[in-house]
Design an enzyme around this catalytic site. Structure first.
Site, PDB file in Angstrom:
ATOM      1  N   SER A 125      14.677   0.569   4.286  1.00  0.00           N
ATOM      2  CA  SER A 125      13.894   0.626   3.044  1.00  0.00           C
ATOM      3  C   SER A 125      14.738   0.643   1.777  1.00  0.00           C
ATOM      4  O   SER A 125      14.175   0.626   0.674  1.00  0.00           O
ATOM      5  CB  SER A 125      12.973   1.849   3.067  1.00  0.00           C
ATOM      6  OG  SER A 125      11.921   1.649   3.979  1.00  0.00           O
ATOM      7  N   ILE A 126      16.061   0.680   1.892  1.00  0.00           N
ATOM      8  CA  ILE A 126      16.881   0.477   0.688  1.00  0.00           C
ATOM      9  C   ILE A 126      16.708  -0.957   0.192  1.00  0.00           C
ATOM     10  O   ILE A 126      17.091  -1.298  -0.933  1.00  0.00           O
ATOM     11  CB  ILE A 126      18.359   0.810   0.976  1.00  0.00           C
ATOM     12  CG1 ILE A 126      18.493   2.272   1.419  1.00  0.00           C
ATOM     13  CG2 ILE A 126      19.230   0.594  -0.249  1.00  0.00           C
ATOM     14  CD1 ILE A 126      19.916   2.690   1.737  1.00  0.00           C
TER      15      ILE A 126
END
Length: 613
Positions: free
Chosen positions: A208-209
Site C-alpha cells: 500500500s505504499i
C-alpha cells in the site's frame, strides 16, 4: 567456602545479592555477607532499612525491623532467594560455620545508617548533568544525544525483536537524516532456499505504499489543472456506473476516494461475505476451467426404481431403513449444530481480537492478469456502497483502482505509463510494476505461515488489478529518496529563489498532509488519514502524559510482504540559510505478511533524530 558462597557475584549459589552489594559493602569492607552478624540491607518494597537474622523454620524467615516497630516477611524484593535443596543445605552449613567463628560479634552494630536517618547518608544529585531545557510546557524532551553508532545498535535490536515476534525471514531498512543516507542494511534472508541474504538493494513488494506514489501522480495532474478533485469521477471515467445509496443517487468525487470516504468496498462486500464469486469477474480462462469442477454425476434412474420395488416387497426392510435414517439424521443435526457453534465462537473470537484477517479474501489470491484498468473495475463497480460518500470512512484498495482510472482519463495515457514516467522523474531506478515475467535483479522471495505456523513459500498472485493501491516493487533506497523529495517540497519556501523547485508545491503537500475530518489512521490510533498519507499531528493534551510528534507514514501488506515508509519532519523552523529537507525518513521492507512495522519505524526515526547533525 563461606566467603565464596555468599559473595554478591555468586547469587546463583545461594542468596540473590546483586541489588544489595552496595549496601552490604558498608557492613563488610570486602562486600561479602555474614549471616550470623548484624546486617543492614535495603528493602525495595518499602524503602526502609532493616537489620535482622535469616532463620529457617515454619515462618520461612522473618526480618526484624531496625526499631522493632513491626515484623514483616522477607521476599525477593528484600534481596533473598533460596535456590534448590543443595543451595539450602549449603546455606545451613555456612550458617553453622559462621556461628562458631563469630559468637563474640553477634550484636555488631550496622554502620550503613545514622541515628537520624535509617536510610543512611543520601548523596545530593549532580544537577549539572540534566539539561535545563529538557521540559517545555509539560512535554519531556530527550535528555541525551546519541552517536550514530548507538542509534544503529539500538535500531538493530529493535528490528531483531520485530523479526522474532512476527517470524520475519528477512528485511531491509534504510534511514536518512536531513536528506543524507546515514544507514541502510539488510537482516535475514531474501531467499531462504538458496541462502541469499537481504541487503539494501533487495527488491520487495511495497504493497500500500503504492498509494502515496499514486497520490503524487494525482497531485501533479491537480497542479497542472487536469484534475478537479471535487468533480464526479464519471467526468474522467464515463463508463463507471452511477451509484445509489438508500434509493437515492449519490456522487463520488476523487477527493473522497483519496481519503477513503467514497463508500467503495475493500475486500469484503456489504453483506458481510468474503468474495467467493470472484471468478465471475475474472478473465475467461478461469471460467472455462471452473465449469469442469461444477459438473455433477446424475444418479441412475433404474437403480432408484429397483430400490423402491424392494421396499414395497419387504415392509420390515422399510421399518429398519427408517430407524437407520432417523439415527443418521440425528447425527447430522448434531454435527451441524456443533459446526455452527464452532463458527459462532470463531466469529466472536475474531470480534474480540479485532477486525477479521483480510488475507482470507480470495481477491488477494487472484492469479489472472488484467490487461487494463477497465477490466479491473468490474471486480467491484456494481457492488453496493457501504455508506453515503463523504459521510464515513472505510479503508479500500479498490477505491484506488478507481483513482487510477481517473488518472488515465485526465492524463489521456495508460496509468502504467504515467507511473513509469513519474518513477523516472523522481530518479527511482529500482521501482517497478509487480509483474512476473520481467527479470528483476535482487527480487526477494515471499513467505507465509501455514496452519501449523511453519514457514512456506507464498502462493503466486497477480497484482495487476490493483496497481495504484498495492502493485509496485521497490527498495528501501528508492523509498527514502521518494520520502525526501516529498519532505523537500513540504519545507521549501515557495518564494525562495536560491533553491531548486520541489516536485510539488509546498501548498500541495500541506493539503495532502492535512488530516481529513471523520477519518482514522489504521496503523496508529493517534492519527487520521489525509490524501494518500496517514497523518499524526503534534499534540499533548496533558502535562507529562502522552505526547505525539508530527509525522506522516503509510504501511503496506501484501501476500508475503509488509512495508512502511515514515517521514518525521524536524520540529524546528528552517532559517534562511538552512536547506531542506530537515527530518528523518525511514523505510522498512520485509518478506512476510501481517508484520506491523509502523511502530518500530517510528522508534527508529526518533532514535536517529537524537543524532547531532
Amino acid at each position: 567456602m563461606f566467603r565464596r558462597l555468599f559473595h554478591p557475584s555468586a547469587c546463583s549459589q545461594g542468596f540473590c545479592m546483586r541489588n544489595l552489594a552496595s549496601c552490604v559493602s558498608r557492613c563488610n569492607e570486602r562486600g561479602w555477607f555474614h549471616l550470623r552478624k548484624a546486617r543492614c540491607f535495603r528493602n525495595y518494597s518499602h524503602g526502609s532499612c532493616y537489620k535482622g537474622q535469616k532463620t529457617f523454620g515454619s515462618d520461612e524467615g522473618t526480618l526484624q525491623p531496625w526499631k522493632n516497630n513491626s515484623k514483616r516477611k522477607w521476599s525477593k524484593a528484600a534481596g533473598f532467594t533460596v535456590v534448590g535443596i543443595g543451595a539450602f543445605a549449603s546455606c545451613i552449613l555456612a550458617y553453622c560455620e559462621a556461628a562458631d567463628n563469630e559468637e563474640k560479634n553477634e550484636e555488631e552494630k550496622c554502620t550503613c545508617h545514622e541515628e537520624d536517618n535509617p536510610l543512611g547518608k543520601i548523596e545530593s544529585p549532580n544537577f549539572d548533568v540534566i539539561p535545563k531545557n529538557n521540559i517545555t510546557n509539560g512535554i519531556e524532551k530527550p535528555v541525551k544525544n546519541l552517536t550514530l553508532e548507538e542509534a544503529i545498535h539500538e535500531s538493530v535490536d529493535l528490528l531483531y525483536q520485530t523479526m522474532e515476534i512476527a517470524g520475519i525471514p528477512g528485511l531491509s531498512v534504510g534511514v536518512t537524516v536531513d536528506g543524507c543516507n546515514v544507514w541502510s542494511t539488510g537482516l535475514g534472508y531474501a531467499d531462504i532456499e538458496n541462502k541469499l541474504p537481504c541487503t539494501k538493494h533487495t527488491v520487495m513488494r511495497i504493497a500500500s505504499i503504492s498509494k502515496p506514489l499514486t497520490m503524487m501522480a494525482v497531485a501533479r495532474l491537480w497542479e497542472e489543472g487536469k484534475i478537479d478533485l471535487d468533480a464526479p469521477v464519471q467526468k474522467y471515467v464515463p463508463k463507471f456506473p452511477k451509484k445509489m445509496y438508500e434509493a437515492k443517487e449519490v456522487t463520488i468525487t476523487t477527493r473522497q476516494l483519496l481519503s477513503h470516504q467514497g463508500g467503495i468496498r475493500h475486500y469484503k462486500k456489504k453483506n458481510g461475505k468474503k468474495n467467493s464469486d470472484v471468478k465471475n469477474t475474472l478473465p475467461k480462462k478461469q471460467d472455462e476451467s471452473s465449469e469442469k469442477e461444477e459438473t455433477k454425476e446424475v444418479p441412475d434412474e433404474k437403480s432408484s426404481t429397483s430400490e423402491e420395488e424392494k421396499e414395497v416387497a419387504n415392509p420390515e426392510h422399510i421399518e429398519l431403513k427408517n430407524i437407520k435414517t432417523s439415527a443418521s439424521n440425528n447425527e447430522q443435526n448434531h454435527s451441524t449444530v456443533k459446526r455452527e457453534t464452532t463458527k459462532k465462537h470463531e466469529r466472536e473470537g475474531k470480534k474480540k481480537r479485532g477486525k477479521e484477517n483480510e488475507f482470507d479474501s480470495k481477491e488477494y489470491f487472484i492469479k489472472e492478469e488484467f490487461k487494463d484498468i477497465e477490466s479491473a473495475l468490474k471486480l467491484f463497480q456494481d457492488d453496493d456502497l457501504f455508506f453515503k460518500p463523504g459521510t464515513g470512512y472505510l479503508y479500500t484498495t479498490h477505491g484506488w483502482t478507481l483513482i487510477s482510472a481517473v488518472v488515465e482519463g485526465a492524463a489521456e495515457k495508460p496509468f502504467t505509463e504515467v507511473m513509469c514516467k513519474l518513477f523516472h522523474d523522481l530518479g527511482l531506478n529500482n521501482t517497478y510494476l509487480d509483474q512476473h515475467r520481467p527479470i528483476i535483479f535482487n527480487r526477494a522471495r515471499y513467505y507465509i505461515r501455514n496452519k501449523h505456523n511453519r514457514l512456506i513459500n507464498a502462493p503466486y498472485v497477480d497484482n495487476s488489478y490493483k496497481w495504484a493501491g498495492g502493485g509496485f516493487l521497490s527498495t528501501v533506497g528508492d523509498l527514502t529518496k521518494f520520502g525526501n523529495a516529498v519532505l523537500y517540497s513540504y519545507q521549501r519556501k515557495e518564494d525562495s529563489k536560491d533553491l531548486l523547485l520541489g516536485i510539488l508545491k509546498a501548498s500541495t503537500v500541506k493539503e495532502m498532509w492535512k488530516p481529513t475530518e471523520g477519518t482514522k489512521m489504521d496503523w496508529d490510533q493517534d492519527g487520521s488519514y489525509g490524501l494518500g498519507w496517514g497523518v499524526v499531528e503534534e499534540k499533548c493534551k496533558h502535562g507529562f502524559c502522552r505526547a505525539c510528534r508530527h509525522y506522516v507514514s503509510h504501511t503496506g501488506g501484501a501476500i508475503g510482504a509488509s512495508s512502511v515508509l515514515l517521514i518525521l519532519p524536524s520540529n524546528d523552523d528552517l532559517t534562511e540559510n538552512e536547506v531542506p529537507p530537515k527530518g528523518v525518513v525511514v523505510a522498512i521492507l520485509c518478506n512476510m505478511q501481517n508484520a506491523g512495522l509502523n511502530k518500530v519505524g517510528l522508534k527508529i526515526a526518533k532514535l536517529f533524530e537524537r543524532v547531532p547533525s
